[in-house]
Structures are given as C-alpha cells and as structure tokens.
Design an enzyme around this catalytic site. Structure first.
Site, short mmCIF file in Angstrom:
data_model
loop_
_atom_site.label_atom_id
_atom_site.label_comp_id
_atom_site.label_asym_id
_atom_site.label_seq_id
_atom_site.Cartn_x
_atom_site.Cartn_y
_atom_site.Cartn_z
N ARG A 99 34.13 32.44 41.42
CA ARG A 99 33.61 32.13 42.76
C ARG A 99 33.03 30.75 42.91
O ARG A 99 32.91 30.21 43.99
CB ARG A 99 32.46 33.11 43.11
CG ARG A 99 32.78 34.53 42.94
CD ARG A 99 31.54 35.39 42.73
NE ARG A 99 31.13 35.40 41.34
CZ ARG A 99 30.03 35.96 40.89
NH1 ARG A 99 29.22 36.55 41.74
NH2 ARG A 99 29.71 35.91 39.60
N ARG A 128 38.61 33.65 29.82
CA ARG A 128 40.01 34.07 29.94
C ARG A 128 40.88 33.63 28.77
O ARG A 128 42.03 34.08 28.66
CB ARG A 128 40.61 33.54 31.26
CG ARG A 128 39.82 33.90 32.50
CD ARG A 128 39.73 35.39 32.74
NE ARG A 128 39.06 35.69 34.01
CZ ARG A 128 38.90 36.92 34.48
NH1 ARG A 128 39.32 37.97 33.79
NH2 ARG A 128 38.29 37.11 35.63
C1 LIG Z 1 37.36 40.68 29.76
C2 LIG Z 1 36.98 40.87 31.22
C3 LIG Z 1 36.96 42.13 31.75
C4 LIG Z 1 36.59 42.33 33.09
N1 LIG Z 1 36.58 43.60 33.61
C5 LIG Z 1 36.21 43.80 34.90
C6 LIG Z 1 36.16 45.12 35.48
O1 LIG Z 1 36.46 46.11 34.82
N2 LIG Z 1 35.80 45.26 36.76
C7 LIG Z 1 35.45 44.17 37.54
O2 LIG Z 1 35.11 44.35 38.72
N3 LIG Z 1 35.49 42.93 37.04
C8 LIG Z 1 35.86 42.70 35.75
N4 LIG Z 1 35.90 41.42 35.25
C9 LIG Z 1 35.60 40.31 36.15
C10 LIG Z 1 34.14 39.85 35.98
O3 LIG Z 1 33.24 40.86 36.32
C11 LIG Z 1 33.86 38.61 36.86
O4 LIG Z 1 33.99 38.98 38.23
C12 LIG Z 1 34.82 37.48 36.60
O5 LIG Z 1 34.91 37.22 35.23
C13 LIG Z 1 34.33 36.25 37.36
O6 LIG Z 1 33.41 35.52 36.56
P1 LIG Z 1 31.99 35.00 37.00
O7 LIG Z 1 31.13 36.05 37.56
O8 LIG Z 1 31.49 34.34 35.81
O9 LIG Z 1 32.32 34.07 38.24
P2 LIG Z 1 32.43 32.48 38.33
O10 LIG Z 1 32.52 32.11 39.75
O11 LIG Z 1 33.53 31.99 37.45
O12 LIG Z 1 31.02 32.04 37.77
C14 LIG Z 1 30.71 30.74 37.42
C15 LIG Z 1 29.30 30.73 36.93
O13 LIG Z 1 28.41 30.91 38.00
C16 LIG Z 1 27.59 32.05 37.78
N5 LIG Z 1 27.43 32.73 39.07
C17 LIG Z 1 28.41 32.99 39.96
N6 LIG Z 1 27.90 33.61 41.03
C18 LIG Z 1 26.58 33.76 40.80
C19 LIG Z 1 25.52 34.34 41.54
N7 LIG Z 1 25.72 34.91 42.71
N8 LIG Z 1 24.28 34.29 41.01
C20 LIG Z 1 24.05 33.71 39.81
N9 LIG Z 1 25.02 33.16 39.05
C21 LIG Z 1 26.27 33.18 39.54
C22 LIG Z 1 28.36 32.90 36.78
O14 LIG Z 1 27.54 33.77 36.04
C23 LIG Z 1 28.98 31.84 35.91
O15 LIG Z 1 28.06 31.34 34.99
C24 LIG Z 1 36.26 41.22 33.92
C25 LIG Z 1 36.30 39.93 33.36
C26 LIG Z 1 36.65 39.74 32.03
C27 LIG Z 1 36.70 38.34 31.46
#
Ligand SMILES: Cc1cc2nc3c(=O)[nH]c(=O)nc-3n(C[C@H](O)[C@H](O)[C@H](O)COP(=O)(O)OP(=O)(O)OC[C@H]3O[C@@H](n4cnc5c(N)ncnc54)[C@H](O)[C@@H]3O)c2cc1C
Length: 273
Positions: A88, A178
């Site tokens: 996001r 990833r």
């Molecule tokens: C191995 C694996 C299995 C998964 N399985 C599932 C599943 O079963 N079901 C499911 O729904 N999803 C699943 N996901 C997806 C996961 O939950 C995340 O939605 C996805 O990896 C996006 O990553 P992110 O939250 O780090 O977002 P990004 O946008 O990539 O985040 C970037 C950074 O900003 C931080 N950040 C983003 N938004 C906020 C916020 N609002 N507040 C504070 N910090 C924030 C994040 O923590 C990160 O450090 C999986 C992901 C992986 C890698």
C-alpha cells in the site's frame, strides 16, 4: 503467455539523489551547496558511490523513498495480482481492466503452475476446465452479457498486466517479503525479475534487493522455525532463535570470542552473492 518484467524507467541519477538526500542530513552545508559540489565535480562519482554504499548499511531508509522505478509487468496471474496490490505504501499500480478489455482469443490464455504439470493427469484436467471456462466466457460475451459480468467466471489463472511505480524503500520491503522462500512461487519469480532489471542499471542498489534474511537486509530469518528448517536459504542464514541462544550464551560468558581468521571467514560467507 510468459511472465515478463521490463524496467520502463527510473528517476534520473539515483545515486546522486541518494547522495544529496543523505548528505543534507549529515552536513552543515545547505542543499544548494551540496548540489554545487556535485555539479562542479568537487565530489567525484566514486565518492558519491562510496558514501551512498556506506549509508545503505545503516537503518536510515527514508532517503530511499526519493528514488523511483517504473516497471511494465505482463503475463502474471490474477492469483499473483491479488497479492501484489496488497502493498500500500510507496507503490502505485495500474492494472489491465477486465471490464474494458474482453478476452478475444479462441482459447483464453491462462497461467499454469508447474505443480499441475508434474501431477499425472492433472494438467489435462486443468486444460479441460480452462477450455470450458473459455467457452462459457465467450458465449456470455456473444450473448451480450457485459464483460464486467462475464468476467465472473474467470479463474485466478487469468493473466493480467501492470504498470507499476515503486520507490526503492518499498521495493526493498516488497522483496523482503516476496523473495522469501515462504512467498508464493509466481510472485517470487516476478520480484526476482524486477531485481534483475534494477541490477542491470544500478547494481549498487540492485544488490540490496534480497529476501529479508539476506546479508544486506536483516541477515536472519524471523519465520517459523519449521519453515526455516525446510528453506534452502536456511542452510546459510541463521534463524532468530539461534541468535537469541547465541546471545544468551554470550551474556552468560559461555561463548568463546571468534579469532581473526574465523571472523574473516564469517564476514566472507556473509558477503556471498
Ligand atoms: C508469506 C505471506 C503470506 C501472506 N498471507 C496472507 C493471508 O493469508 N491473508 C491475507 O489477507 N494477507 C496475507 N499476506 C499479505 C500481508 O498480510 C500484507 O497485506 C502484504 O504483505 C502487504 O504488506 P504490508 O502490509 O507490509 O504493506 P506495504 O504497503 O508493502 O507496507 C510498507 C510498509 O509500511 C507499513 N505500513 C503500511 N500500512 C501501514 C499502516 N496503516 N500503519 C502502519 N504501518 C503501515 C508496513 O508495515 C510496511 O513496513 C501474506 C503475505 C506474505 C508475504
């Protein structure tokens, strides 16, 4: 349809942008002075590179948001795209529409995981189902059902295309997750191709695109121990539980300090590509 990733463009002179951003933080000079030094050659390209490479070893990551890459990605499945668009922050997606684009091919193209091909008879079952879906989809379109409704029968295997803009801090984060062995194979493959593109144009940055256990990232695995035991990279990267145990032994004085030669070996192993 093969998975393809091309680097469309990237923000001009990424190393200079990073030098300027980091330097501004750590010098009494003003940004115009910093950039004059860059412009008149007072700061050589080698000094720029060395300074940036040193900063990349630190936890100061916000300057990395000032470097941006654009990718064109095609032939990935909708199963992949559902995962990809969950990122996001610092990433922007444009994805082919299933409302405005109708699938016109005689045989709707689809992504086939290798696991179906390996399992006897299952590739044929897969192809048969895809052919049936294609038939019903095309019939629906012919009968005047709008594409936005016809698409309800399309599978996760349907290919899709993206143009993506992502800053380097987020690209590293996406790769942390990833490129990890626990990620799904297709998204892992796609991110590996994104890394290849960045390595081609800015190797100093591209080499940092690793799974989170990489020596230029966290350097250890924080996934469940059972998964670490099964992971091929687990053979060369420690698990966090091991580090806690080592630290406890160190605190208790039960750990012999490494000698010079051993320290060098550990460092060399850590720097393996
Ligand atoms: C191995 C694996 C299995 C998964 N399985 C599932 C599943 O079963 N079901 C499911 O729904 N999803 C699943 N996901 C997806 C996961 O939950 C995340 O939605 C996805 O990896 C996006 O990553 P992110 O939250 O780090 O977002 P990004 O946008 O990539 O985040 C970037 C950074 O900003 C931080 N950040 C983003 N938004 C906020 C916020 N609002 N507040 C504070 N910090 C924030 C994040 O923590 C990160 O450090 C999986 C992901 C992986 C890698």
């Amino acid at each position: 349809m093969p998975l393809e990733v091309v680097l469309i463009d990237y923000a001009r002179d990424p190393l200079l942008k990073l030098y300027g951003a980091y330097r501004t933080c750590y010098t009494p000079k003003t940004p115009p002075e910093v950039w004059r030094d860059i412009g008149d050659g007072t700061v050589s390209p080698e000094k720029v590179r060395d300074f940036v490479v040193e900063r990349l070893k630190t936890g100061h990551v916000s300057p990395l948001e000032q470097v941006v890459f654009w990718f064109g990605i095609s032939g990935v499945s909708r199963a992949l795209s559902h995962q990809f668009v969950r990122h996001r922050i610092g990433i922007s997606f444009e994805q082919q529409s299933q409302r405005y684009v109708k699938y016109r091919e005689d045989r709707l193209e689809y992504v086939t995981p290798k696991s179906w091909e390996k399992s006897p008879g299952m590739a044929e079952e897969y192809d048969r189902l895809m052919a049936e879906i294609t038939r019903v989809y095309q019939l629906a379109v012919e009968k005047g059902i709008p594409a936005e409704d016809a698409r309800f029968v399309l599978p996760n295997a349907t290919p899709t295309n993206f143009q993506v803009m992502v800053n380097f801090a987020e690209l590293l984060h996406v790769a942390d997750l990833r490129l990890c062995w626990r990620a799904q194979w297709e998204i892992r493959h796609m991110v590996a191709l994104m890394r290849r593109e960045v390595v081609r144009v800015v190797p100093e940055l591209g080499s940092h695109i690793q799974p989170k256990c990489g020596e230029k990232r966290m350097g250890y695995c924080d996934e469940p121990l059972k998964d670490w035991e099964r992971c091929p990279i687990g053979k060369v990267r420690p698990h966090k539980e091991q580090l806690f145990q080592l630290f406890a032994r160190h605190k208790a004085g039960n750990l012999e300090p490494l000698g010079e030669a051993e320290l060098r070996r550990v460092e060399d192993e850590g720097n393996e590509p």
